[in-house]
Design a protein around this motif. Structure first.
Motif, mmCIF file in Angstrom:
data_model
loop_
_atom_site.group_PDB
_atom_site.id
_atom_site.type_symbol
_atom_site.label_atom_id
_atom_site.label_comp_id
_atom_site.label_asym_id
_atom_site.label_seq_id
_atom_site.Cartn_x
_atom_site.Cartn_y
_atom_site.Cartn_z
ATOM 1 N N SER A 1 0.807 -1.212 0.000
ATOM 2 C CA SER A 1 0.000 0.000 0.000
ATOM 3 C C SER A 1 0.847 1.272 0.000
ATOM 4 N N SER B 1 -9.700 -5.022 5.241
ATOM 5 C CA SER B 1 -9.633 -3.564 5.403
ATOM 6 C C SER B 1 -8.190 -3.079 5.297
ATOM 7 N N ARG B 2 -7.259 -3.890 5.815
ATOM 8 C CA ARG B 2 -5.835 -3.537 5.750
ATOM 9 C C ARG B 2 -5.098 -4.764 5.222
ATOM 10 N N GLU C 1 -0.888 -5.399 6.488
ATOM 11 C CA GLU C 1 -0.426 -5.044 7.831
ATOM 12 C C GLU C 1 0.282 -6.222 8.501
ATOM 13 N N ASP D 1 -9.404 -8.214 11.729
ATOM 14 C CA ASP D 1 -9.738 -7.823 10.359
ATOM 15 C C ASP D 1 -10.347 -9.007 9.606
#
Length: 251
Positions: free
Chosen positions: A150, A176-177, A180, A206
């Motif tokens: 990202s 969502s992420r 990470e 998540d």
């Protein structure tokens, strides 16, 4: 490819000791896809734990042994991005084995990388009718570039996704992420236990919020960390290495 490549199967220590079923799944998957696979019985640790703990000089012996053992193969494949990255980028420089070191550097691949970039798998006949969440481990993501990050302004890609989305019935879950860290980090999980656990809880949350059936990835160390947290919290999500999913699906 005109002939079946001869693969040297590299199985990292923790896979061998804790998740032998993943080693078997990797072997069976490669053979189903037409590869000739050998498992060198003399293989040992690649030296990553020592190097990560600051003892890089102590890894020369294991590095030499690895090069001598695996240099003979067309390709070396492992179901672990972190160990592959260590062999490629963090072996000590060995001037008297420069030729062998360069050859191994160019021929060792993480499993999904090998399937997409070398075998160029375009079709997979099989089904896996479940919602799947994928954890992109740091070594594979930012070291081997197995998926887009990202923080980089580049087109989206994910080599694991390329493979999994070929299976009938599989629902790839967009998190969502997506990239990470789970907080494992080897000895980081020991020296910074509280922070490591909280990072793992956030990563697990998540997946759970998207109601995944199976949480998968390419590095079992990260999956082990997340599965430990899930079990302690009584979560019912299933954990599988991507090799297990692919091998089971195309049975």
């Amino acid at each position: 490819m005109n002939s079946a490549p001869h693969i040297g199967l590299f199985i990292p220590c923790y896979v061998d000791q804790f998740y032998p079923q993943v080693a078997i799944a990797t072997l069976e998957l490669l053979e189903k896809l037409g590869c000739q696979v050998s498992y060198p019985l003399g293989q040992t640790c690649c030296g990553q734990p020592l190097a990560n703990s600051g003892y890089e000089r102590e890894t020369e012996g294991s590095s030499r042994h690895f090069l001598e053992l695996f240099n003979q193969f067309d390709y070396i494949v492992a179901p672990s991005g972190s160990c592959v990255l260590h062999v490629k980028e963090h072996f000590p420089k060995l001037p008297d084995m420069e030729k062998e070191q360069n050859r191994v550097h160019d021929r060792i691949y993480e499993l999904t990388e090998f399937l997409t970039d070398i075998l160029k798998v375009e079709k997979l006949k099989g089904s896996f009718p479940k919602k799947v969440g994928f954890h992109s481990s740091c070594h594979g993501l930012r070291g081997l570039r197995l998926a887009s990050c990202s923080e980089l302004n580049i087109p989206h890609f994910n080599k694991a996704q390329q493979l999994l989305k070929k299976l009938d019935g599989l629902e790839w879950v967009e998190l969502s992420r997506n990239d990470e860290c789970c907080g494992f980090g080897g000895t980081f999980a020991i020296t910074e236990e509280a922070l490591s656990i909280q990072m793992g809880k956030d990563r697990l949350a998540d997946h759970l919020s998207h109601e995944v059936d199976v949480l998968t990835g390419g590095d079992l160390s990260c999956l082990m960390h997340l599965e430990g947290i899930a079990k302690r919290e009584g979560q019912k999500v299933e954990f599988m290495h991507i090799a297990e999913i692919l091998n089971q699906a195309i049975r």
